[in-house]
Enzyme design. Structure first.
Site, PDB file in Angstrom:
ATOM      1  CB  SER A 127       0.428  -1.924  54.028  1.00 35.86           C
ATOM      2  OG  SER A 127       1.536  -2.337  54.796  1.00 35.86           O
TER       3      SER A 127
ATOM      4  N   GLY B  39      -2.468 -10.399  53.486  1.00 41.58           N
ATOM      5  CA  GLY B  39      -1.061 -10.038  53.625  1.00 41.58           C
ATOM      6  C   GLY B  39      -0.749  -9.302  54.914  1.00 41.58           C
ATOM      7  CG  HIS B  40       3.281  -7.947  55.481  1.00 45.37           C
ATOM      8  ND1 HIS B  40       3.433  -8.430  54.205  1.00 45.37           N
ATOM      9  CD2 HIS B  40       3.922  -6.754  55.494  1.00 45.37           C
ATOM     10  CE1 HIS B  40       4.129  -7.592  53.485  1.00 45.37           C
ATOM     11  NE2 HIS B  40       4.440  -6.547  54.230  1.00 45.37           N
ATOM     12  CG  ASN B  41       2.050  -4.450  58.563  1.00 46.91           C
ATOM     13  OD1 ASN B  41       3.071  -4.941  58.091  1.00 46.91           O
ATOM     14  ND2 ASN B  41       1.974  -4.053  59.817  1.00 46.91           N
TER      15      ASN B  41
END
Length: 333
Positions: A263, A243-245
């Site tokens: 994150s 996932g993003h970050n």
């Protein structure tokens, strides 16, 4: 998807942003210029950082942002820690919406495949003229490399894979067939009861370290603000979703069909069994082991082995399984 470019001209001030987007300021100068954004644990100083997740509260004690964007409930919880650090607060009822507004004022969207700079054929692959390919890069048929992407020496990309705009791939990395590296993540401007959630602009990127290997059909989402990163020598099996970050450490082994939420931070040398899921904003310490089909929803200490859903230390998980087996046979625990 769009490629977001920094708008020309001066960055907005907090006063201008509050006037346009709402909210109120605590310990902030209205003249403070918001020129950079980052997460609460950004390694470098930034002008503004959003805080809307429980697990980010602990970051305040070491946060390097000048101002934190939060709703009233989170602002009340972090008030003392923020005051001790001298951090300003922008309190907004919809911090995700405010962040979206800030991003749209700092960045402008453009088509990453602008027809004025069409991709060029490299063998049977398509490469944007602003991409950079190192020595010995091998691109299989059907590969797409986007604008600003940088592939290090000796990188190999399998059939049908896409390395999208501004992604960085370290030397010796191997990207398997059908992988998508740098698609927008699942960061949303959404709130409970909202029936029209909108995606946040994803202005970050993806950084793959040296000798990273991605199996077939792995997806690595780009960061909303910073980079989604995978450390040197990590190995990802087929159908893994990052996932993003998210930040994956060095030398990790991640088996097929694992999903890692946005994150989340995974330390060096972590092994994750097939079909395990790790929720967003979790922390997995260096050298930890996650059993197959486990569901991690919190913090896994360094060097420990956890399993089950929700995941718990391995010994406790096995004791629980034994108790359930006895109950199923009609015996007392």
């Amino acid at each position: 998807m769009l490629r977001w470019h920094r708008r020309p001209g001066d960055a907005p001030t907090l006063g201008e942003l509050v006037a346009a987007l709402g909210g109120r300021l605590v310990r902030c100068r209205r003249s403070h210029v918001v020129s950079s954004l980052g997460p609460t644990d950004a390694p470098a100083p930034v002008s503004l950082a959003p805080l809307w997740h429980e697990r980010a509260v602990g970051d305040v004690a070491t946060c390097r942002a000048a101002v934190l964007l939060a709703d009233a409930a989170f602002a009340a919880r972090i008030a003392d820690a923020a005051a001790d650090r001298g951090l300003g607060l922008w309190i907004h009822p919809r911090p995700r919406r405010a962040l979206r507004g800030v991003l749209e004022r700092l960045y402008e969207p453009r088509d990453p495949w602008d027809e004025t700079e069409p991709p060029r054929a490299v063998g049977a692959a398509w490469v944007h003229p602003r991409a950079r390919l190192g020595d010995g890069v091998r691109l299989a048929p059907g590969v797409v490399v986007g604008a600003g992407a940088a592939l290090g020496d000796g990188v190999r990309v399998g059939p049908g894979a896409a390395v999208l705009h501004d992604v960085e791939v370290g030397p010796g990395a191997a990207i398997g067939p059908g992988c998508i590296v740098g698609a927008d993540g699942f960061g949303l401007d959404a709130a409970p009861g909202d029936l029209a959630p909108e995606p946040l602009p994803h202005v970050g990127t993806v950084v793959l370290g040296a000798r990273v290997r991605l199996g077939a059909n792995v997806v690595v989402a780009r960061g909303t603000l910073g980079a989604t990163s995978i450390g040197d020598d990590s190995q990802l099996d087929a159908l893994v979703q990052i996932g993003h970050n998210a930040r994956i450490g060095r030398g990790c082994v991640i088996c097929a069909q694992v999903g890692i939420g946005g994150s989340t931070a995974v330390g060096d040398g972590v092994w994750i069994g097939g079909q395990a899921g790790i929720a967003d904003h979790c922390r997995v310490g260096p050298g930890a082991r996650i059993a197959a089909q486990s569901g991690v929803i919190g913090e896994v200490p360094a060097g420990e082995t956890w399993g089950g859903t929700p995941a718990v230390p391995h010994a406790r998980w096995m004791r629980g399984a034994a108790v359930l087996a006895r109950l199923a046979r009609g015996r007392e625990p």
